[in-house]
Motif scaffolding. Structure first.
Motif, PDB file in Angstrom:
ATOM      1  N   THR A   1      52.599  99.454  41.551  1.00 33.52           N
ATOM      2  CA  THR A   1      53.720  99.299  42.477  1.00 33.52           C
ATOM      3  C   THR A   1      54.795  98.413  41.857  1.00 33.52           C
ATOM      4  O   THR A   1      54.526  97.279  41.442  1.00 33.52           O
ATOM      5  CB  THR A   1      53.243  98.691  43.805  1.00 33.52           C
ATOM      6  N   ALA A   2      56.013  98.933  41.798  1.00 30.65           N
ATOM      7  CA  ALA A   2      57.121  98.206  41.173  1.00 30.65           C
ATOM      8  C   ALA A   2      58.390  99.040  41.288  1.00 30.65           C
ATOM      9  O   ALA A   2      58.338 100.209  41.681  1.00 30.65           O
ATOM     10  CB  ALA A   2      56.822  97.931  39.699  1.00 30.65           C
TER      11      ALA A   2
ATOM     12  N   THR B   1      55.715 102.923  45.132  1.00 32.97           N
ATOM     13  CA  THR B   1      54.753 102.164  45.922  1.00 32.97           C
ATOM     14  C   THR B   1      53.446 102.935  45.979  1.00 32.97           C
ATOM     15  O   THR B   1      53.427 104.098  46.391  1.00 32.97           O
ATOM     16  CB  THR B   1      55.273 101.920  47.344  1.00 32.97           C
TER      17      THR B   1
ATOM     18  N   ALA C   1      57.666  94.267  39.124  1.00 33.70           N
ATOM     19  CA  ALA C   1      56.994  94.045  40.400  1.00 33.70           C
ATOM     20  C   ALA C   1      57.531  92.756  41.025  1.00 33.70           C
ATOM     21  O   ALA C   1      58.057  91.892  40.311  1.00 33.70           O
ATOM     22  CB  ALA C   1      55.491  93.947  40.191  1.00 33.70           C
TER      23      ALA C   1
ATOM     24  N   ARG D   1      59.300  98.424  34.238  1.00 36.00           N
ATOM     25  CA  ARG D   1      59.055  98.204  35.662  1.00 36.00           C
ATOM     26  C   ARG D   1      59.066  96.717  35.971  1.00 36.00           C
ATOM     27  O   ARG D   1      58.800  95.891  35.094  1.00 36.00           O
ATOM     28  CB  ARG D   1      57.733  98.820  36.099  1.00 36.00           C
TER      29      ARG D   1
ATOM     30  N   GLU E   1      48.411  98.272  41.543  1.00 39.98           N
ATOM     31  CA  GLU E   1      49.135  97.382  40.626  1.00 39.98           C
ATOM     32  C   GLU E   1      50.260  98.082  39.879  1.00 39.98           C
ATOM     33  O   GLU E   1      51.006  97.435  39.143  1.00 39.98           O
ATOM     34  CB  GLU E   1      48.172  96.730  39.623  1.00 39.98           C
TER      35      GLU E   1
END
Length: 121
Positions: free
Chosen positions: A90-91, A118, A40, A38, A88
């Motif tokens: 989210t990416a 998200t 971010a 991932r 956190e």
């Protein structure tokens, strides 16, 4: 040529769950390790989890106990079950696969295009 296509991303509330899927297609002789990464905004791409062809898994400390990676060799797919999601997490999530093509004598790592996750209320 080998292609990876991710699906399953989206918007989820904190504490919620998502399942990401990644389909590997093309002229495949064998698929070895598969994984999820991932990235971010403003950060480097990082390993989330990977799974070897013998099923051995490896997780980033930040997701241990919350995420689970699995694969289907019959379907050439890898999955990421994500529970107890946090902001956190989210990416953009990318899958990859170390794959040997039918016309190759060695393997290469291929990447998908990414799917956005998200986590927000």
């Amino acid at each position: 040529q080998v292609q990876l296509v991710e699906s399953g991303g989206g918007l989820v509330q904190p504490g919620g769950s998502l399942v990401l899927s990644c389909a590997v297609s093309g002229s495949i002789f064998s698929i070895y390790a598969m994984g999820w990464y991932r990235q971010a905004p403003g950060k480097q791409r990082e390993l989330v989890a990977d799974i070897a062809d013998d099923g051995i898994t490896n997780y980033a400390d930040s997701v241990k106990g919350r995420f689970a990676i699995s694969r289907s060799s019959a379907k050439n797919m890898v999955y990421l079950q994500m529970n107890s999601l946090k902001s956190e997490d989210t990416a953009v999530y990318y899958c990859n696969a170390n794959t040997r093509g039918v016309r190759s004598t060695s393997s290469s790592v291929y990447w998908g295009q990414g799917t956005q996750v998200t986590v927000s209320s």
